[in-house]
Design an enzyme around this catalytic site. Structure first.
Site, PDB file in Angstrom:
ATOM      1  N   PHE A 161      -4.703   1.132 -14.957  1.00 30.67           N
ATOM      2  CA  PHE A 161      -5.173   1.777 -13.639  1.00 30.67           C
ATOM      3  C   PHE A 161      -3.848   2.004 -12.909  1.00 30.67           C
ATOM      4  CE2 PHE A 161      -6.209   2.806  -9.499  1.00 30.67           C
ATOM      5  CZ  PHE A 161      -7.336   3.773  -9.637  1.00 30.67           C
ATOM      6  N   ASP A 201       4.107  -2.021 -12.287  1.00 32.95           N
ATOM      7  CA  ASP A 201       3.147  -1.500 -11.297  1.00 32.95           C
ATOM      8  C   ASP A 201       2.572  -2.598 -10.657  1.00 32.95           C
ATOM      9  OD1 ASP A 201       0.993  -0.638  -9.753  1.00 32.95           O
ATOM     10  OD2 ASP A 201       0.488   0.978 -10.812  1.00 32.95           O
ATOM     11  N   THR A 242       6.832  14.356   3.612  1.00 29.73           N
ATOM     12  CA  THR A 242       7.136  14.817   5.138  1.00 29.73           C
ATOM     13  C   THR A 242       7.261  13.471   5.962  1.00 29.73           C
ATOM     14  OG1 THR A 242       5.779  16.682   5.514  1.00 29.73           O
ATOM     15  CG2 THR A 242       6.112  15.411   7.237  1.00 29.73           C
ATOM     16  N   LYS A 279      -0.953  -1.647  -1.078  1.00 33.50           N
ATOM     17  CA  LYS A 279      -1.718  -2.652  -0.796  1.00 33.50           C
ATOM     18  C   LYS A 279      -1.413  -3.824   0.170  1.00 33.50           C
ATOM     19  CE  LYS A 279      -4.929  -2.042  -4.761  1.00 33.50           C
ATOM     20  NZ  LYS A 279      -6.257  -1.904  -4.518  1.00 33.50           N
TER      21      LYS A 279
END
Lengths: 500, 500
Positions: free
Chosen positions: A221, A326, A381, A357
């Site tokens: 995931f 990751d 941005t 997280k």
């Protein structure tokens, strides 16, 4: 070898774990003093307090109200943030619940930590809180210092650069872009960017929009935006109906537990998976990176050995592709080291480590050779939010001052040993207790059983989540101690006993 | 017709604009009183104060320090947030600069607005500021009310549902996912999801991972994650080397100015573009949505008429594809209406409106028939940040209490009329003054000239950005008044005069 020794040791200690756990539970009236040593804010309840079914009537009313204008199917209960303390979340109905769910593993130092509250009340921080700047264009003064004091203070070894983003998916999306730029530069071999490349990319055509791919693992995931979704292989509910890139995936090791009993089988399984990765990389030279989680979390808390990751790193080096680790869920201390991949003893660091997280801010660390030569290549941005670095600094200070990595290791050991004893006691229900730090999990015999246990635990004042198809996984914050583990284990045994 | 009348009126008034502008500039010592009527915090300087070249030595030192561990090529100068006031940003070197750049159009009510500071200091908000919850699982109590008071208070007509995200790219990515689910459901025609779909999507294969496409316009900018990048067609620097979906784009009208002189040509141009869209939609039934900006901002401030958008909406209805309006840059009041698309007088509302920037939180509004039937389809860990709704509430209160939409209209008129007069005075340099609200722009004769003018303006204490290849565009906050426009116009004329 280490794994086997640890297993043997754990087995010896498992016999004592449950009794220790109930001792701990009894001692939970004293938990506030031990918690406060671990940096918990004062006022954490001694044990769960359950007044209503969870979710209770107040949460249900709020869900009903919100349903008029938002999707509410995933809402579990509403949180009374101000009433919550430390590891105990208080819901809208006044239930005080021991929180091993912790906002999908994203709550770092519990509720209302005094240092976190103090930071939010600090007049020096009001300006940062009140303005969300375009960090890539006009950062606030002190941003350079703040990055040095926070992100660079915990930078993975060998990774000297950090890029901030607002969420884990954007972290992974932009990490991949850094890899793609580098791969394209390598293909150009030093020649100038051609007009054809500049023009063709504007209409999504080659050569400007190349067919680069990132290889991921079955069960992985990595997020829910398009490129991230192309790397995600967990449940159909995450992926169905969404266009994705036809990028390859390889099997992730399915280890058998206990590890010391299946040493040969597991080594063979890991070798099989690595051979598949090697095949995929040599078959398709458009694959320019491999992305991997130190532990497949959402996919079912699937672990692999340090040896597997060392060999994967060696393989990516040999095949000249990048390795992205990751650490969105595993980073920031929950594994017992700050980054889970620290435990692998890599010869060469990963090229990129992504985070989000518990870090509160998202982004990625990269090796120096991945810095884009041109500005505005990796950009948006806001590029995150400096307010989140204020929070990260509190988290890092807490980790240091209260030795939270030790707290995590000790709590994780209690959790894992306790689960091992429970699986020996309830072998028809539980299997495969496993984990690193407090990232601990156990499998149930069926998905329905898992769901029933999670529901029953919540009604007893313990919030813990599931992953994979039938797995229960603990994902508490960094202030979660052995005493809290004891409270959980004692209640878990009660709901297991009721199942028999 | 309306456009022509407005042009004639504007032309008449253009002659007075510059003289009014210099009057305004002289009156800028009185600006603080007029600004305070518009809700600006006290203490805004009367005019720019320039002490050093910009960026000055302090900004340069900070860039140098940050360059050790981050990409700094896009940094313009560092901001002294605490010293900045209202429309004036103070940089690290103490220069007070009139800010028409405003953090890439994302600063809503200027610097240190007293209401914004008060909200950040409000003890009732500390809990929200200190904890970033998983909003999709465990929102804080009051979240339902807060969404009603903020997002739903300004929901576009006909769109009853809101989904929050952390940035504009994620807003667009997930908005598209809502469309894809709906399109797939329509194709399934009521039958159950098949096993083949559930299994195939896990490895990025059809039928579970379908070939759905979203049509965008040449020159569009919709973000920098993979699906968003596939819709973006601005500059190669945004897209080169990144894999994208091979999704189609159509020409966006290139209008000629002044509009009243080119009414027939512009109508033909818009008809040509619409015919291309119709062709693309009928040619490829995998195109399930059209996404469009009310004004192509990054692409060069390219406008189209309300008639064009009405016809585009009718066309999408007729061809049974969804219409997504990307109001990330145009939303939240800068156009003079809260949403720019309000000015189109649509018979049917768009299916989706996406937002970010001045809204502080990102996300999308959707029609009720786009709500996913199942939970966890449109989801991620944080789904935005409730702290940003606290800020949005301040912004919406300011807009109401200080009639900021009127302030925007009036300031925009001053800006546009002033630019029209300047282009009459400097026809070899400037052309095509255009705009709506304060989203005002003008083209330079060359890209180099544009860059030189922007640089010169910054050295005179006015920060304004560029877009497209040779365009200067104003993108101030909502407190920007006609008096501020006067300060800008007066300095712009000085740098233009110096160019001659």
């Amino acid at each position: 070898m280490l794994a086997r020794a640890l297993e043997r040791c754990a087995r010896r200690r498992a016999r004592e774990a449950i009794s220790r756990a109930s001792r701990d539970a009894r001692a939970s009236t004293r938990a506030s003093s031990s918690s406060s040593r671990a940096g918990t804010s004062n006022g954490e309840p001694a044990a769960p307090v359950v007044r209503t079914p969870i979710p209770g009537p107040a949460s249900r009313r709020a869900v009903e109200a919100l349903s008029a204008h938002a999707d509410v199917g995933s809402i579990r209960y509403f949180v009374d943030v101000d009433a919550s303390r430390g590891n105990y979340v208080v819901d809208a109905d006044g239930n005080a619940v021991l929180d091993l769910y912790a906002h999908i593993a994203s709550l770092p130092v519990g509720y209302n930590h005094e240092k976190m509250l103090a930071a939010m009340r600090d007049e020096a921080n009001v300006g940062i809180l009140a303005h969300r700047p375009a960090l890539g264009n006009n950062p606030p003064i002190g941003w350079d210092d703040r990055v040095a004091r926070t992100l660079m203070r915990v930078a993975p070894k060998g990774l000297t650069r950090a890029t901030t983003m607002a969420c884990g998916a954007c972290a992974n999306e932009h990490a991949m872009k850094a890899v793609f730029i580098s791969a394209a530069n390598a293909r150009r071999g030093g020649r100038e960017i051609s007009e054809e490349e500049k023009v063709s990319c504007l209409t999504n055509q080659a050569p400007g929009s190349p067919g680069f791919k990132v290889l991921s693992f079955d069960g992985a995931f990595h997020g829910r935006t398009a490129a991230c979704l192309s790397l995600t292989h967990t449940k159909w509910i995450h992926k169905l109906d969404f266009p994705t890139f036809d990028w390859p995936s390889c099997p992730f090791p399915k280890l058998k537990y206990p590890l010391d009993k299946f040493e040969r089988e597991n080594a063979e399984e890991e070798a099989r998976c690595l051979a598949e990765v090697e095949k995929a990389l040599t078959r398709d030279r458009d694959v320019v990176a491999v992305i991997v989680e130190p532990m497949q979390a959402e996919g079912g808390d699937n672990h692999a050995s340090a040896d597997f990751f060392r060999k994967l790193r060696a393989l990516t080096k040999r095949e000249n592709v990048r390795m992205i680790v990751d650490e969105v869920q595993t980073g920031c201390g929950s594994s017992g080291t700050f980054w889970a991949h620290e435990a692998w003893g890599l010869e060469h660091p990963p090229d990129i480590v992504t985070f989000s997280k518990k870090m509160q801010i998202a982004g990625f660390y990269a090796a120096a050779d991945l810095a884009p030569e041109l500005p505005y290549r990796i950009f948006n941005t806001w590029m995150g939010d400096p307010a989140k670095l204020i929070q990260l600094e509190v988290v890092l200070d807490c980790i240091e001052e209260h030795h939270l990595l030790d707290v995590v290791k000790s709590a994780g050991e209690t959790l894992l040993n306790g689960l091992r004893e429970l699986q020996e006691k309830y072998p028809s229900i539980l299997a495969n207790a496993r984990g690193v730090g407090t990232l601990v999990a156990i499998d149930c015999d069926t998905s329905a059983r898992r769901d029933a246990l999670l529901h029953a635990l919540l009604q007893k004042g313990v919030d813990i989540g599931g992953c994979g198809s039938a797995t229960i996984r603990a994902r508490p914050g960094l202030l979660f101690t052995s005493a809290h583990a004891g409270v959980f284990l004692e209640r878990f045994e009660r709901v297991l006993a009721a199942e028999m």
